[in-house]
Design an enzyme around this catalytic site. Structure first.
Site, PDB file in Angstrom:
ATOM      1  N   ASP A  53       0.873  -1.166   0.000  1.00 60.40           N
ATOM      2  CA  ASP A  53       0.000   0.000   0.000  1.00 60.40           C
ATOM      3  C   ASP A  53       0.915   1.222   0.000  1.00 60.40           C
ATOM      4  O   ASP A  53       2.097   1.116   0.340  1.00 60.40           O
ATOM      5  CB  ASP A  53      -0.880  -0.029   1.249  1.00 60.40           C
ATOM      6  CG  ASP A  53      -1.710   1.226   1.402  1.00 60.40           C
ATOM      7  OD1 ASP A  53      -2.347   1.642   0.428  1.00 60.40           O
ATOM      8  OD2 ASP A  53      -1.677   1.807   2.507  1.00 60.40           O
ATOM      9  N   ASP A  99      -1.479  -0.755   6.139  1.00 54.93           N
ATOM     10  CA  ASP A  99      -1.673  -0.239   7.496  1.00 54.93           C
ATOM     11  C   ASP A  99      -3.095   0.196   7.787  1.00 54.93           C
ATOM     12  O   ASP A  99      -3.436   0.426   8.942  1.00 54.93           O
ATOM     13  CB  ASP A  99      -0.752   0.967   7.721  1.00 54.93           C
ATOM     14  CG  ASP A  99      -1.304   2.234   7.074  1.00 54.93           C
ATOM     15  OD1 ASP A  99      -1.461   3.248   7.776  1.00 54.93           O
ATOM     16  OD2 ASP A  99      -1.600   2.196   5.862  1.00 54.93           O
ATOM     17  N   ASP A 123      -7.055  -1.882   3.964  1.00 57.87           N
ATOM     18  CA  ASP A 123      -6.095  -2.904   3.551  1.00 57.87           C
ATOM     19  C   ASP A 123      -6.433  -4.281   4.125  1.00 57.87           C
ATOM     20  O   ASP A 123      -5.872  -5.288   3.682  1.00 57.87           O
ATOM     21  CB  ASP A 123      -4.680  -2.524   4.003  1.00 57.87           C
ATOM     22  CG  ASP A 123      -4.169  -1.271   3.314  1.00 57.87           C
ATOM     23  OD1 ASP A 123      -4.464  -1.102   2.124  1.00 57.87           O
ATOM     24  OD2 ASP A 123      -3.479  -0.478   3.972  1.00 57.87           O
TER      25      ASP A 123
END
Length: 631
Positions: free
Chosen positions: A323, A524, A528
């Site tokens: 990410d 995080d 996600d």
């Protein structure tokens, strides 16, 4: 009562006693064999090996019977059962020394495994020992010492220098430095001030601070950390389960070969020797000792691995998906560029105008500009008039200057013209993934401030290290493609998939898996979590990541240091290699020992030495993982 007796007999003191009596029995054997004499040197009224058989053999017999009663299916047949059979077989042929030696060396192997496991659990023990038991609560202007269990969310606590912080909280007054090494692995204390978070179990180094409790009891970061480590100890890796199954079917095979050896040779000693050397103890020890040592090593470095399965799978990962926001970047906007379009106005003036105008704004971009100006100690002027247009910008009268701060559309609606130079600058900032705030005075655009997420400084080296290990890197983000491309270029990631919704991240990972890639996802945020669950292995940025992301992930980084990712990959690779090497070594030793036994070159005594030496080698090889350097 029975368990206490078993624990007493299998402990180090009694094992030493067993070894002493076995040595008493060994010396006469050696003198008689090498001195070519039949002198009986035993001064005891009984064979000393019987003491060893009782001390080390009873726990072995108990373990074999316990597994027969409580284990399911084929797992009832265990290595302990084979060694017990071998021990009784040696007693039956009168080789008491061999029987005692088998039991004793198995006891040594068990102690070595326990030692390795205890060392691996050192990180967890440190965490538990650091859990504070008391806190100093402020109530009605008075301090009172209470137990940690009595602290409630919202309580105000005072932490003096040198004290452990009893709960997670936010500083409401005071400044200090906090030793967070147990949580994050950071070697230096971190400066903390009003409004910043502190974590349970960390140490207040210098100043006195007051905090308001935000997470207490089992919800605190320290207790959550302890739970994750405990979960890791209770989960087995696939290699460990395979080893257990192999150990189960090797036992009947060993019995069959022993029977055939007796049938064809007519020598019961050969059959007993086969039983002794065939035990797959080293095979069974290979995976759990390596996994526990590696988990302990990772805990020391602020990496919490929740299961041995995750560690093993990480060693097979060939693709890592990241990410962007909060992972490759800090996830916060910061002023990156200030440009003035009027030679008579400095960049500092542009910042002062914009920050003064945005001082009453609730927009994140406006707040970021104000924060930046305060850090730079740029004086702000109270606005005489303020008007905010949602999603576009603000108007404010600052020191007799009518200022407009916002996007192109907002300025155009208020009669401000945007010339080619400004358009060119805006396009350039967009290619870098930056957000822009235009500043106009009256009808003239006088400057622009660009804001950008801040890239983590270690991100580029991290990607380079992964590439050196032939690991593919992919960026999966919901950001605009231009922004994603810019940050990917900065860190060296060539494959970018942008503007993804959470379910599209899941589809991207599934597509990679369909191409026979083993995928690790690192993120995080709450968005996600589905992707983390879908990936073969998942890693969460634990120190600032959401609780949902941390719960969904199998590995948590307790600091924001991305260099832990290459470390994790190296550790996992080394663990898998260690397990494979140990299994191969144990099987080779067993095979050679079986051949030598069938050739009647080994007897039960020497066979036990050869076989159990292999078990000890395996445990010691695994123990080396705990202190190996992977940085």
């Amino acid at each position: 009562m029975l368990k206490k007796i078993i624990c007493f007999l299998s402990g180090l003191p009694m094992t030493i006693v067993a070894g002493g009596f076995l040595l008493l029995d060994l010396v006469p054997h050696l003198i008689e064999e090498f001195g070519n004499t039949t002198l009986h040197l035993n001064v005891l009224p009984f064979d000393p090996a019987w003491v060893t058989i009782v001390i080390s053999g009873i726990p072995l017999l108990y373990l074999a019977l316990w597994r027969i009663i409580y284990n399911l299916g084929i797992s009832k047949i265990s290595s302990a059962l084979l060694i017990t059979i071998a021990m009784f077989a040696a007693i039956a042929i009168g080789d008491l020394f061999a029987a005692g030696e088998v039991a004793f060396i198995m006891a040594i192997g068990a102690l070595l495994e326990e030692t390795t496991t205890n060392r691996a659990k050192k990180g967890l023990k440190n965490l538990i020992s650091l859990a504070p038991t008391k806190g100093r609560r402020l109530r009605n202007g008075k301090e009172e010492m209470i137990s940690a269990e009595e602290i409630r969310q919202g309580d105000v606590l005072r932490i003096l220098p040198g004290e452990s912080i009893p709960v997670d909280g936010t500083i409401v007054s005071g400044e200090t430095s906090v030793d967070q090494s147990i949580m994050t692995g950071e070697s230096l204390p971190i400066d903390k001030g009003k409004g910043e978070e502190v974590f349970c179990g960390t140490i207040n180094c210098f100043g006195s601070i007051d905090i308001v409790a935000t997470k207490v009891g089992e919800n605190s970061s320290l207790q959550r950390l302890i739970r994750m480590v405990k979960e890791a100890e209770n989960k087995q890796a696939p290699m460990q389960r395979i080893a257990d199954r192999v150990a189960s079917w090797l036992v009947p095979v060993a019995l069959l070969i022993a029977v055939l050896a007796y049938v064809f040779t007519g020598n019961i000693v050969t059959a007993v020797t086969v039983l002794v050397v065939f035990c797959p103890c080293a095979l069974v020890l290979a995976t759990p000792t390596a996994i526990m040592a590696a988990i302990g090593q990772a805990t020391k470095h602020g990496v919490i691995i929740k299961s041995g399965e995750a560690l093993e799978k990480m060693g097979k990962v060939d693709t890592i998906a990241f990410d962007k926001t909060g992972t490759l970047t800090y996830g916060r906007l910061d002023v990156s560029d200030i440009l003035s379009f009027d030679e008579s106005i400095s960049e500092t003036d542009i910042l002062a105008f914009a920050a003064s105008a945005e001082a009453k704004s609730e927009h994140p971009l406006g707040k970021a500009i104000v924060t930046y100006a305060k850090v730079k100690e740029v004086p702000l002027v109270e606005s005489a008039a303020f008007r905010m247009t949602t999603g576009k910008g603000v108007f404010a009268e600052v020191d007799n200057h009518n200022l407009f701060c916002g996007n192109e559309k907002f300025l155009a609606e208020n009669g401000v013209s945007i010339d080619g130079q400004v358009q060119s600058v805006l396009r350039w900032f967009r290619t870098q993934g930056k957000a822009s705030i235009l500043i106009a005075e009256g009808k003239k655009c006088i400057g622009v401030i660009a804001l950008s997420d801040v890239l983590r400084p270690e991100a580029k080296d991290m990607v380079f290290s992964l590439s050196a290990m032939h690991t593919r890197t992919v960026l999966l983000t919901g950001d605009h493609k231009q922004t994603a491309d810019y940050f990917a270029q900065q860190v060296g990631i060539s494959e970018v998939r942008a503007e993804l919704l959470p379910e599209e991240k899941v589809l991207s990972i599934e597509k990679l898996q369909a191409e026979n890639h083993k995928v690790c996802m690192i993120g995080d945020g709450v968005n996600d979590a589905p992707a983390l669950k879908t990936a073969d292995v998942s890693v969460a940025m634990g120190s600032m990541g959401s609780d949902i992301a941390i719960d969904a992930a199998e590995v948590a980084l307790m600091s924001e240091d991305l260099s832990k990712i290459p470390y994790l990959k190296r550790l996992s690779n080394a663990t898998v290699k260690t397990i494979k090497f140990s299994i191969a070594l144990s099987m080779c030793i067993n095979f050679v020992a079986i051949v030598l036994s069938l050739m009647q070159l080994l007897n039960p005594t020497t066979g036990a030495l050869v076989h159990n030496a292999g078990s000890c080698f395996v445990v010691l090889i695994a123990a080396l993982l705990y202190d190996r350097k992977f940085e």
